[in-house]
Design a protein around this motif. Structure first.
Motif, short mmCIF file in Angstrom:
data_model
loop_
_atom_site.label_atom_id
_atom_site.label_comp_id
_atom_site.label_asym_id
_atom_site.label_seq_id
_atom_site.Cartn_x
_atom_site.Cartn_y
_atom_site.Cartn_z
N GLU A 72 2.43 -40.11 -36.74
CA GLU A 72 1.51 -39.86 -35.76
C GLU A 72 2.16 -39.89 -34.27
N MET A 73 1.79 -39.13 -33.39
CA MET A 73 2.42 -39.06 -32.17
C MET A 73 1.53 -39.93 -31.13
N HIS A 74 2.43 -40.81 -30.52
CA HIS A 74 1.76 -41.61 -29.67
C HIS A 74 2.33 -41.17 -28.26
N TYR A 75 1.53 -41.25 -26.93
CA TYR A 75 2.03 -40.90 -25.54
C TYR A 75 1.85 -42.13 -24.89
N GLN A 76 3.05 -42.46 -24.10
CA GLN A 76 2.88 -43.42 -23.10
C GLN A 76 3.14 -42.74 -21.69
N PRO A 77 2.11 -42.95 -20.87
CA PRO A 77 2.40 -42.30 -19.55
C PRO A 77 3.85 -43.02 -18.54
N PHE A 137 0.88 -49.61 -16.77
CA PHE A 137 0.50 -48.20 -16.88
C PHE A 137 -0.39 -47.95 -17.96
N GLY A 138 0.30 -48.14 -18.98
CA GLY A 138 -0.68 -48.07 -20.36
C GLY A 138 0.27 -48.06 -21.54
N PHE A 185 4.52 -37.86 -19.77
CA PHE A 185 4.41 -38.81 -20.87
C PHE A 185 5.54 -38.75 -21.80
N GLU A 186 5.80 -39.80 -22.43
CA GLU A 186 6.83 -39.87 -23.32
C GLU A 186 6.20 -39.89 -24.66
N ALA A 187 6.63 -38.88 -25.57
CA ALA A 187 6.18 -38.95 -26.97
C ALA A 187 7.05 -39.93 -27.99
#
Ligand code: C2E
Ligand code: CA
Ligand code: CA
Length: 394
Positions: free
Chosen positions: A163-168, A384-385, A180-182
């Motif tokens: 799964e790819m998660h994204y962080q702002p 931030f997330g 975003f970083e993947a």
């Protein structure tokens, strides 16, 4: 009991033959559950020479030396096996020290010579010598775990378990999202959600990182349409982490172009995050590939800055536009005078070279304030997330 349907496993019932003596062997097996008997001889003359249970390996010799199976193996209980295919083993062997490879070959040859001269009668007399040595200790367990996991990685890639998660990544002053970083995750059917630290090192060793790297790029580019809508910046980007093994062939440039084209994504919206270790392995080819990518418009960030050897040299040698300060320096920022000094001089250095700075691992408002004070413009962290999966995507 875990869900067998989602894993590359083979199940055998009591008495079922897993392989026969004399058959070609293109697969070894790790016994995950159950118990098997190993027999030599055929027909009336067949004799059991050992029994093996969960955690033990069978069929590995044919796999390595490409000769027919030297024994018949049969399930004694309901048995589940993890197949270890030749391609994977050969990849592992290729990466092994040549001396070890040679020793392995000699040992195998000896083993085969001894075994073919064994008649069932001799086996009886020598059975004590033939008793299987029980593998013991942490080293064996971790080797068995690695084999299982690398087999599972191969299957995960084709069965949608990553799964790819994204962080702002945000502007510190107003918290606006600039990119975003993947970050990859593995929803393992047996072990649950695995963090990248739990499997990327192994994937590097087996060479499977190349497949994972392409998967990562493909998904980040595929998701860009959706991510872009959440960014409040002209200069929006998604950044993808690159591994050392991905920078070993110039073919990666063509692969990247094809992926970008497939998803109609502009190359300037893709940023690659590299660590010093990525560059160190083969600096010439790395610099050639990175030079080509930058010429095409791609942006580069130097990740985990401060944890490696000598960041300065890389900043001069490679066309890097962003410097990411490792969270090891950000977490103690408020308590440690030394961390403050390091972060301050890193920010000053980056600015003097016209680089953007992103601070990683910001968890509190107080840390954000301190970083603004030190002149840092961008940040990433739980404040931030957290990294999250996009909704309505597989
Ligand atoms: P990284 O590139 O330094 O990524 C940042 C790591 O810090 C991520 O860990 C992220 O979840 C974590 N993090 C972010 N904000 C905070 C925070 O405020 N507090 C704390 N405690 N942690 C925070 P993650 O996702 O476990 O990734 C670990 C490493 O695995 C990454 O470190 C990166 O080097 C590697 N990685 C992740 N995804 C990929 C990938 O797709 N390809 C490659 N080659 N490497 C990847
Ligand atoms: Ca990173
Ligand atoms: Ca980092």
């Amino acid at each position: 009991m875990f869900d067998n349907l989602n894993l590359d496993r083979e199940t055998f019932s009591v008495g079922q033959v897993i392989f026969h003596i004399g058959e070609p062997g293109d697969c070894a097996y790790l016994i995950e559950q159950g118990c098997v008997e190993v027999c030599v001889g055929t027909g009336e003359g067949e004799r059991r020479v050992s029994t093996l249970q969960a955690g033990e390996l069978i069929g590995e010799i044919s796999l390595i030396d490409r000769q027919p199976r030297t024994a018949t193996v049969r399930a004694m209980q309901e048995t589940t096996l993890v197949p270890i295919r030749r391609a994977l083993l050969e990849e592992l062997l290729d990466k092994t020290d040549p001396v070890i490879r040679h020793l392995l070959r000699v040992v195998l040859e000896r083993f085969r010579t001894t075994q073919t001269s064994l008649t069932p009668d001799l086996v009886d007399r020598l059975s004590i010598q033939f008793e299987y040595q029980q593998p013991q200790g942490k080293l064996y367990e971790s080797a068995a775990h690695s084999l299982t996991l690398s087999q599972d990685i191969a299957y995960a890639l084709i069965s949608n378990q990553f799964e790819m998660h994204y962080q702002p990544i945000c502007k510190l002053a107003d918290k606006k999202v600039v990119g975003f970083e993947a970050l990859i995750r593995w929803q393992h059917p047996q072990f649950g959600m695995l963090s990248p630290m739990e499997f990327l090192g192994l994937a590097e060793q087996t060479g499977q990182i190349r497949g994972i790297g392409l998967w990562t790029l493909e998904h980040a580019c595929r998701d860009w349409g959706q991510l872009q809508k959440m960014v409040e910046s002209e200069d929006a980007f998604v950044s993808v982490n690159l591994s050392a093994n991905q920078l070993t062939s110039p073919l990666i440039v063509e692969d990247m172009k094809a992926i970008l084209h497939r998803h109609q994504m502009d190359i300037t919206s893709l940023k690659l995050e590299l660590t010093e270790t990525v560059i160190i392995g083969r600096p010439e080819i790395a610099s050639q590939i990175l030079g080509q990518l930058v010429q095409l418009g791609m942006r580069l960030a130097l990740d985990d800055f401060g944890t490696g050897y000598s960041g300065m040299e890389y900043l001069q040698r490679y066309p890097i536009g962003t410097l990411k300060i490792d969270k090891a320096f950000i977490t103690p920022l408020l308590e440690s005078e030394q961390s403050q000094q390091i972060v301050r001089s890193t920010i000053d250095l980056a600015h003097s070279l016209n680089l953007d700075v992103v601070a990683e691992g910001i968890e509190t408002e107080a840390t954000r304030d301190a970083l603004i004070e030190l002149g840092c413009e961008y940040g990433q962290g739980w404040l931030f997330g957290q990294p999250t999966k996009l909704t309505n995507n597989s």
